[in-house]
Scaffold this motif. Structure first.
Motif, PDB file in Angstrom:
ATOM      1  N   LYS A   1       0.916   0.388  -4.286  1.00 19.76           N
ATOM      2  CA  LYS A   1      -0.182  -0.574  -4.398  1.00 19.76           C
ATOM      3  C   LYS A   1      -1.333   0.000  -5.199  1.00 19.76           C
ATOM      4  O   LYS A   1      -2.122  -0.715  -5.793  1.00 19.76           O
ATOM      5  CB  LYS A   1      -0.672  -0.955  -2.999  1.00 19.76           C
ATOM      6  N   ASN A   2      -1.399   1.312  -5.183  1.00 15.73           N
ATOM      7  CA  ASN A   2      -2.467   1.992  -5.883  1.00 15.73           C
ATOM      8  C   ASN A   2      -2.383   1.785  -7.379  1.00 15.73           C
ATOM      9  O   ASN A   2      -3.362   1.913  -8.082  1.00 15.73           O
ATOM     10  CB  ASN A   2      -2.364   3.480  -5.591  1.00 15.73           C
ATOM     11  N   ILE A   3      -1.177   1.522  -7.859  1.00 16.97           N
ATOM     12  CA  ILE A   3      -1.000   1.264  -9.280  1.00 16.97           C
ATOM     13  C   ILE A   3      -1.357  -0.182  -9.587  1.00 16.97           C
ATOM     14  O   ILE A   3      -2.046  -0.477 -10.549  1.00 16.97           O
ATOM     15  CB  ILE A   3       0.448   1.569  -9.694  1.00 16.97           C
ATOM     16  N   PHE A   4      -0.894  -1.086  -8.713  1.00 23.34           N
ATOM     17  CA  PHE A   4      -1.060  -2.511  -9.003  1.00 23.34           C
ATOM     18  C   PHE A   4      -2.364  -3.077  -8.439  1.00 23.34           C
ATOM     19  O   PHE A   4      -2.812  -4.123  -8.863  1.00 23.34           O
ATOM     20  CB  PHE A   4       0.111  -3.307  -8.425  1.00 23.34           C
ATOM     21  N   GLY A   5      -2.921  -2.410  -7.473  1.00 18.85           N
ATOM     22  CA  GLY A   5      -4.127  -2.940  -6.832  1.00 18.85           C
ATOM     23  C   GLY A   5      -3.761  -4.002  -5.813  1.00 18.85           C
ATOM     24  O   GLY A   5      -2.630  -4.463  -5.756  1.00 18.85           O
ATOM     25  N   GLY A   6      -4.717  -4.387  -5.001  1.00 18.60           N
ATOM     26  CA  GLY A   6      -4.486  -5.449  -4.024  1.00 18.60           C
ATOM     27  C   GLY A   6      -4.600  -4.948  -2.607  1.00 18.60           C
ATOM     28  O   GLY A   6      -4.885  -3.782  -2.362  1.00 18.60           O
ATOM     29  N   GLU A   7      -4.347  -5.875  -1.678  1.00 16.96           N
ATOM     30  CA  GLU A   7      -4.545  -5.544  -0.269  1.00 16.96           C
ATOM     31  C   GLU A   7      -3.430  -4.656   0.241  1.00 16.96           C
ATOM     32  O   GLU A   7      -2.265  -4.832  -0.106  1.00 16.96           O
ATOM     33  CB  GLU A   7      -4.601  -6.821   0.555  1.00 16.96           C
TER      34      GLU A   7
ATOM     35  N   ARG B   1     -14.830  -8.447  -3.082  1.00 14.03           N
ATOM     36  CA  ARG B   1     -13.641  -9.138  -2.597  1.00 14.03           C
ATOM     37  C   ARG B   1     -13.350  -8.780  -1.154  1.00 14.03           C
ATOM     38  O   ARG B   1     -13.051  -9.641  -0.322  1.00 14.03           O
ATOM     39  CB  ARG B   1     -12.440  -8.734  -3.450  1.00 14.03           C
TER      40      ARG B   1
ATOM     41  N   ALA C   1       1.618   2.175   0.017  1.00  5.27           N
ATOM     42  CA  ALA C   1       0.221   2.207  -0.390  1.00  5.27           C
ATOM     43  C   ALA C   1       0.082   2.897  -1.734  1.00  5.27           C
ATOM     44  O   ALA C   1      -0.728   2.511  -2.569  1.00  5.27           O
ATOM     45  CB  ALA C   1      -0.609   2.924   0.660  1.00  5.27           C
TER      46      ALA C   1
ATOM     47  N   PHE D   1      -1.215  -6.383 -13.707  1.00  4.84           N
ATOM     48  CA  PHE D   1      -1.019  -6.845 -12.330  1.00  4.84           C
ATOM     49  C   PHE D   1      -2.341  -6.881 -11.569  1.00  4.84           C
ATOM     50  O   PHE D   1      -2.567  -7.777 -10.768  1.00  4.84           O
ATOM     51  CB  PHE D   1       0.018  -5.980 -11.618  1.00  4.84           C
TER      52      PHE D   1
ATOM     53  N   VAL E   1      -8.126  -4.025   4.230  1.00 11.43           N
ATOM     54  CA  VAL E   1      -8.045  -2.775   3.462  1.00 11.43           C
ATOM     55  C   VAL E   1      -7.578  -3.148   2.078  1.00 11.43           C
ATOM     56  O   VAL E   1      -6.551  -3.793   1.926  1.00 11.43           O
ATOM     57  CB  VAL E   1      -7.045  -1.792   4.097  1.00 11.43           C
ATOM     58  N   VAL E   2      -8.332  -2.786   1.082  1.00 14.05           N
ATOM     59  CA  VAL E   2      -7.971  -3.188  -0.273  1.00 14.05           C
ATOM     60  C   VAL E   2      -8.066  -1.981  -1.207  1.00 14.05           C
ATOM     61  O   VAL E   2      -8.843  -1.064  -0.978  1.00 14.05           O
ATOM     62  CB  VAL E   2      -8.850  -4.384  -0.714  1.00 14.05           C
ATOM     63  N   SER E   3      -7.197  -1.986  -2.200  1.00 12.03           N
ATOM     64  CA  SER E   3      -7.130  -0.830  -3.089  1.00 12.03           C
ATOM     65  C   SER E   3      -7.333  -1.261  -4.542  1.00 12.03           C
ATOM     66  O   SER E   3      -7.057  -2.384  -4.925  1.00 12.03           O
ATOM     67  CB  SER E   3      -5.770  -0.153  -2.900  1.00 12.03           C
ATOM     68  N   VAL E   4      -7.830  -0.352  -5.360  1.00 10.55           N
ATOM     69  CA  VAL E   4      -8.002  -0.651  -6.793  1.00 10.55           C
ATOM     70  C   VAL E   4      -6.710  -0.352  -7.544  1.00 10.55           C
ATOM     71  O   VAL E   4      -5.862   0.398  -7.067  1.00 10.55           O
ATOM     72  CB  VAL E   4      -9.102   0.196  -7.442  1.00 10.55           C
ATOM     73  N   ASP E   5      -6.577  -0.911  -8.724  1.00 12.19           N
ATOM     74  CA  ASP E   5      -5.398  -0.610  -9.534  1.00 12.19           C
ATOM     75  C   ASP E   5      -5.638   0.633 -10.405  1.00 12.19           C
ATOM     76  O   ASP E   5      -6.751   1.150 -10.494  1.00 12.19           O
ATOM     77  CB  ASP E   5      -4.975  -1.819 -10.367  1.00 12.19           C
ATOM     78  N   TYR E   6      -4.591   1.068 -11.020  1.00 12.55           N
ATOM     79  CA  TYR E   6      -4.623   2.316 -11.785  1.00 12.55           C
ATOM     80  C   TYR E   6      -5.619   2.260 -12.934  1.00 12.55           C
ATOM     81  O   TYR E   6      -6.351   3.220 -13.187  1.00 12.55           O
ATOM     82  CB  TYR E   6      -3.216   2.597 -12.317  1.00 12.55           C
TER      83      TYR E   6
ATOM     84  N   ARG F   1      -9.174   2.548 -11.762  1.00 12.29           N
ATOM     85  CA  ARG F   1      -9.475   3.905 -11.313  1.00 12.29           C
ATOM     86  C   ARG F   1      -9.757   4.806 -12.512  1.00 12.29           C
ATOM     87  O   ARG F   1     -10.648   5.650 -12.494  1.00 12.29           O
ATOM     88  CB  ARG F   1      -8.313   4.451 -10.497  1.00 12.29           C
TER      89      ARG F   1
END
Lengths: 149, 104
Positions: free
Chosen positions: B40-46, A94, B37, A17, A64-69, A72
């Motif tokens: 989302k931490n698993i999949f990533g994204g905004e 990005r 959130a 994903f 605000v953007v987050s990384v995937d598992y 990490r």
């Protein structure tokens, strides 16, 4: 054993994903960057000499953007041996580009063709918290100048 | 009220400086957003919830700064800066400051 299964599933989910999301995001960023290319974003503080009066307005964009598992996990491994953390580089790239695009969109809505004195602000949310979120906030702001009607 | 982060506005003159004005707000996210959130931490994204939250708080900070500026009789705030800091875990402070002036 069940722990391992959960871990591998999360890694797999994150990998697939995360990749899809990143590809899609980059595609949309490149498309919109072309669209907004005519708005000049300049980080200088001093204006070009001009006699025409301009209307000034603050514009800002944030994301605000987050990384995937999976990423990490990779960065955790990377922390053992040191070196470039490619997983996080693309995340920040990005985020910055997206934020700039959002700012430019605001400028376009104001009918401006220049954004001056651009400042970037980056902060990480709930860093180092246990089970915390590997996410960053990027805020970019500047002054949009539009000709007086 | 003109809000800008430049020191001058083309075609306008600063008649009087009125000093620093500032506005700040501390916001915490709620549990529902935190849960999302986490996913989302698993999949990533905004993290849309957080983006909205921060945007709202930034507007709030600017509004408070504007109120201060109006109170001292200014009609513009120049050289505005933003700063973000996390006060405790789960809460962020948004801070905006600038110079209040009267423009001619």
């Amino acid at each position: 054993m069940s722990d391992l299964i959960v871990f591998v599933t999360l890694l797999g989910l994150g990998y697939f994903f995360g990749r899809i999301a990143e590809k899609k995001h980059y595609k949309s960023i490149i498309k919109r960057e072309k669209q907004y290319r005519d708005i000049l974003a300049i980080s200088s503080r001093i204006l070009p000499v001009s006699s025409t009066p301009m209307e000034a307005c603050l514009v800002a964009g944030s994301v605000v953007v987050s990384v995937d598992y999976f990423k990490r996990f990779l960065s955790g491994l990377r922390a053992l041996i040191g070196g470039r953390v490619i997983a996080y580089e693309s995340l920040l790239d990005r985020a910055r580009r997206e934020a700039v695009l959002r700012m430019k969109k605001q400028a376009r809505d104001l009918n401006a063709n220049m954004v001056f004195n651009i400042k970037f602000e980056t902060s990480s949310i709930s860093k180092n918290a246990r089970g915390g979120i590997g996410s960053v906030e990027v805020l970019v702001y500047g002054t949009a100048l539009s000709p007086v009607k | 009220m003109i809000i800008t982060n430049m020191e001058i506005i083309p075609g306008k003159f600063v008649k009087q400086h009125l000093g620093l004005v500032q506005g700040s707000t501390v916001r915490a996210k709620h549990v529902g957003r935190d849960l999302m959130a986490g996913l989302k931490n698993i999949f990533g994204g905004e993290l849309k919830g957080y983006t909205e939250l921060l945007q709202e708080s930034r507007e709030e900070a600017v509004d408070r700064m504007k109120q201060q500026a109006t109170a001292v009789g200014a009609n513009a705030v120049l050289n505005v800066r933003f700063s973000t800091s996390s006060v405790t875990q789960g809460a962020a402070e948004l801070f905006a400051y600038g110079t209040a002036v009267i423009l001619e």
